[in-house]
Scaffold this motif. Structure first.
Motif, mmCIF file in Angstrom:
data_model
loop_
_atom_site.group_PDB
_atom_site.id
_atom_site.type_symbol
_atom_site.label_atom_id
_atom_site.label_comp_id
_atom_site.label_asym_id
_atom_site.label_seq_id
_atom_site.Cartn_x
_atom_site.Cartn_y
_atom_site.Cartn_z
ATOM 1 N N PHE A 273 34.303 54.788 82.324
ATOM 2 C CA PHE A 273 32.853 54.657 82.493
ATOM 3 C C PHE A 273 32.240 54.236 81.161
ATOM 4 O O PHE A 273 32.528 54.832 80.124
ATOM 5 C CB PHE A 273 32.226 55.979 82.943
ATOM 6 N N ASN A 274 31.415 53.207 81.207
ATOM 7 C CA ASN A 274 30.641 52.781 80.045
ATOM 8 C C ASN A 274 29.175 53.097 80.331
ATOM 9 O O ASN A 274 28.513 52.383 81.096
ATOM 10 C CB ASN A 274 30.810 51.281 79.777
ATOM 11 N N LYS A 275 28.678 54.170 79.742
ATOM 12 C CA LYS A 275 27.296 54.586 79.994
ATOM 13 C C LYS A 275 26.313 53.505 79.576
ATOM 14 O O LYS A 275 25.263 53.318 80.179
ATOM 15 C CB LYS A 275 26.995 55.886 79.250
ATOM 16 N N PHE A 276 26.640 52.798 78.522
ATOM 17 C CA PHE A 276 25.810 51.676 78.072
ATOM 18 C C PHE A 276 26.723 50.582 77.522
ATOM 19 O O PHE A 276 27.801 50.850 77.024
ATOM 20 C CB PHE A 276 24.801 52.125 77.000
ATOM 21 N N THR A 277 26.278 49.342 77.672
ATOM 22 C CA THR A 277 27.046 48.210 77.150
ATOM 23 C C THR A 277 26.154 47.446 76.181
ATOM 24 O O THR A 277 25.594 48.021 75.275
ATOM 25 C CB THR A 277 27.548 47.314 78.299
ATOM 26 N N GLY A 278 25.996 46.141 76.385
ATOM 27 C CA GLY A 278 25.114 45.377 75.504
ATOM 28 C C GLY A 278 25.723 45.171 74.126
ATOM 29 O O GLY A 278 26.934 45.219 73.940
ATOM 30 N N GLY B 104 20.096 45.410 75.293
ATOM 31 C CA GLY B 104 20.383 44.567 76.455
ATOM 32 C C GLY B 104 21.228 45.239 77.516
ATOM 33 O O GLY B 104 21.864 44.559 78.312
ATOM 34 N N SER B 105 21.242 46.578 77.526
ATOM 35 C CA SER B 105 22.123 47.274 78.458
ATOM 36 C C SER B 105 21.330 48.099 79.466
ATOM 37 O O SER B 105 20.125 48.285 79.355
ATOM 38 C CB SER B 105 23.069 48.208 77.697
ATOM 39 N N ASN B 106 22.078 48.604 80.451
ATOM 40 C CA ASN B 106 21.556 49.618 81.356
ATOM 41 C C ASN B 106 22.089 50.954 80.865
ATOM 42 O O ASN B 106 23.281 51.113 80.650
ATOM 43 C CB ASN B 106 22.046 49.355 82.789
ATOM 44 N N ASP B 107 21.222 51.922 80.662
ATOM 45 C CA ASP B 107 21.640 53.232 80.159
ATOM 46 C C ASP B 107 21.538 54.238 81.295
ATOM 47 O O ASP B 107 20.453 54.680 81.656
ATOM 48 C CB ASP B 107 20.743 53.639 78.978
ATOM 49 N N ALA B 108 22.679 54.588 81.893
ATOM 50 C CA ALA B 108 22.688 55.459 83.062
ATOM 51 C C ALA B 108 22.155 56.848 82.728
ATOM 52 O O ALA B 108 22.433 57.383 81.653
ATOM 53 C CB ALA B 108 24.107 55.571 83.616
ATOM 54 N N ASN B 109 21.388 57.428 83.671
ATOM 55 C CA ASN B 109 20.816 58.750 83.408
ATOM 56 C C ASN B 109 21.839 59.862 83.645
ATOM 57 O O ASN B 109 22.831 59.705 84.375
ATOM 58 C CB ASN B 109 19.560 58.983 84.251
ATOM 59 N N ALA B 110 21.600 61.000 83.002
ATOM 60 C CA ALA B 110 22.542 62.119 83.024
ATOM 61 C C ALA B 110 22.730 62.696 84.421
ATOM 62 O O ALA B 110 23.833 63.141 84.781
ATOM 63 C CB ALA B 110 22.061 63.208 82.069
ATOM 64 N N GLU B 111 21.666 62.719 85.227
ATOM 65 C CA GLU B 111 21.752 63.292 86.569
ATOM 66 C C GLU B 111 22.709 62.479 87.455
ATOM 67 O O GLU B 111 23.490 63.062 88.235
ATOM 68 C CB GLU B 111 20.360 63.341 87.213
ATOM 69 N N VAL C 118 22.621 52.964 88.360
ATOM 70 C CA VAL C 118 23.778 52.104 88.114
ATOM 71 C C VAL C 118 24.518 52.575 86.870
ATOM 72 O O VAL C 118 23.901 53.026 85.899
ATOM 73 C CB VAL C 118 23.351 50.629 87.902
ATOM 74 N N ILE C 119 25.844 52.457 86.902
ATOM 75 C CA ILE C 119 26.658 52.685 85.713
ATOM 76 C C ILE C 119 27.857 51.744 85.770
ATOM 77 O O ILE C 119 28.332 51.394 86.853
ATOM 78 C CB ILE C 119 27.125 54.158 85.607
ATOM 79 N N ASP C 120 28.321 51.321 84.614
ATOM 80 C CA ASP C 120 29.507 50.455 84.533
ATOM 81 C C ASP C 120 30.768 51.301 84.633
ATOM 82 O O ASP C 120 30.877 52.358 84.009
ATOM 83 C CB ASP C 120 29.518 49.692 83.206
ATOM 84 N N SER C 121 31.716 50.828 85.417
ATOM 85 C CA SER C 121 32.989 51.530 85.565
ATOM 86 C C SER C 121 34.083 50.516 85.861
ATOM 87 O O SER C 121 33.805 49.416 86.335
ATOM 88 C CB SER C 121 32.906 52.555 86.702
ATOM 89 N N GLY C 122 35.317 50.906 85.582
ATOM 90 C CA GLY C 122 36.409 49.983 85.868
ATOM 91 C C GLY C 122 37.702 50.351 85.173
ATOM 92 O O GLY C 122 37.979 51.517 84.897
ATOM 93 N N VAL C 123 38.487 49.327 84.861
ATOM 94 C CA VAL C 123 39.832 49.483 84.300
ATOM 95 C C VAL C 123 39.834 49.057 82.841
ATOM 96 O O VAL C 123 39.201 48.067 82.470
ATOM 97 C CB VAL C 123 40.844 48.630 85.104
ATOM 98 N N ALA C 124 40.559 49.805 82.014
ATOM 99 C CA ALA C 124 40.721 49.427 80.606
ATOM 100 C C ALA C 124 41.706 48.269 80.496
ATOM 101 O O ALA C 124 42.772 48.298 81.107
ATOM 102 C CB ALA C 124 41.221 50.620 79.803
#
Length: 213
Positions: A117-122, A128-135, A178-184
């Motif tokens: 999970f990448n809570k923020f990218t940019g 320039g990122s989306n910062d997913a909320n804690a909830e 929204v949150i970023d997720s995937g494979v390393a």
């Protein structure tokens, strides 16, 4: 690898995440809410064009569904999108000991440690990122823990040195979570990219858990 635990292939960014997303979608028989898997193109050049996430394809598709189910209105479309949840499926940079100076070791993805999970990218941290909320993250963690999914959190390289963009910020404009997720991935954007089979499996499990929330 010596134990055949990895996959080396061209273009795994982002085929490996498209594959796990689609397989998870096909595996889930019944869901509590309407679900979909969106496969889009042109992310590396800004998500432009008719097949990129900046097009109105997804928005128009949701509008068509609403129109078939009930009397369509713009406010119903806006509410539907705002009350949606999404996993933006994209690869993360796996820690590379050969270029360790490019990573923050305590906040990097490692191969074989599960879904990332990448809570923020940019770039330059969160620019320039989306910062997913804690909830929202708490809801996801609970679902993954209940299904025994191995996962990790990371950032895309050191602040001011690494970074990268995804499509998460585009969907967050609708108000959805929204949150970023995937494979390393090791050797990201190189002719041959490497992933762990265990990470591919855990990511698919994670997407199934998400769809079953």
């Amino acid at each position: 690898g010596l134990d055949r635990s990895m996959i080396m292939s061209y273009g795994q960014d982002d085929r490996v995440c498209a594959y796990t997303s689609l397989v998870a979608m096909l595996e889930v028989d019944k869901v509590a809410t309407t679900s979909c898997c969106i496969l889009v193109d042109k992310e590396e050049i800004g998500s432009v064009g008719a097949t990129g996430m900046k097009s109105r394809f997804f928005e128009n598709s949701v509008a068509e569904v609403i129109d078939r189910l009930t009397d369509y209105s713009d406010i119903k479309l806006r509410r539907t999108l705002a009350n949606s949840r999404m996993l933006s499926s994209d690869v993360s940079a796996a820690f590379d000991p050969t270029y360790s100076s490019a990573f923050e070791k305590k906040n990097a993805a490692f191969m074989g440690y599960g879904m990332v999970f990448n809570k923020f990218t940019g770039s330059r941290g969160k620019s320039g990122s989306n910062d997913a909320n804690a909830e929202y993250i708490a809801v996801l963690r609970n679902a993954l823990d209940n299904d025994n999914v191995a996962y990790q959190t990371a950032e895309l390289g050191k602040v001011d040195l690494g970074g990268g963009g995804t499509i998460a910020y585009i969907l967050s404009l609708y108000g959805m979570e929204v949150i970023d997720s995937g494979v390393a991935v090791l050797n990201m954007h190189a002719p041959w990219e490497v992933v762990s089979k265990a990470d591919v499996y855990e990511t698919k499990k994670g997407y199934v858990a998400f769809l079953n929330i």
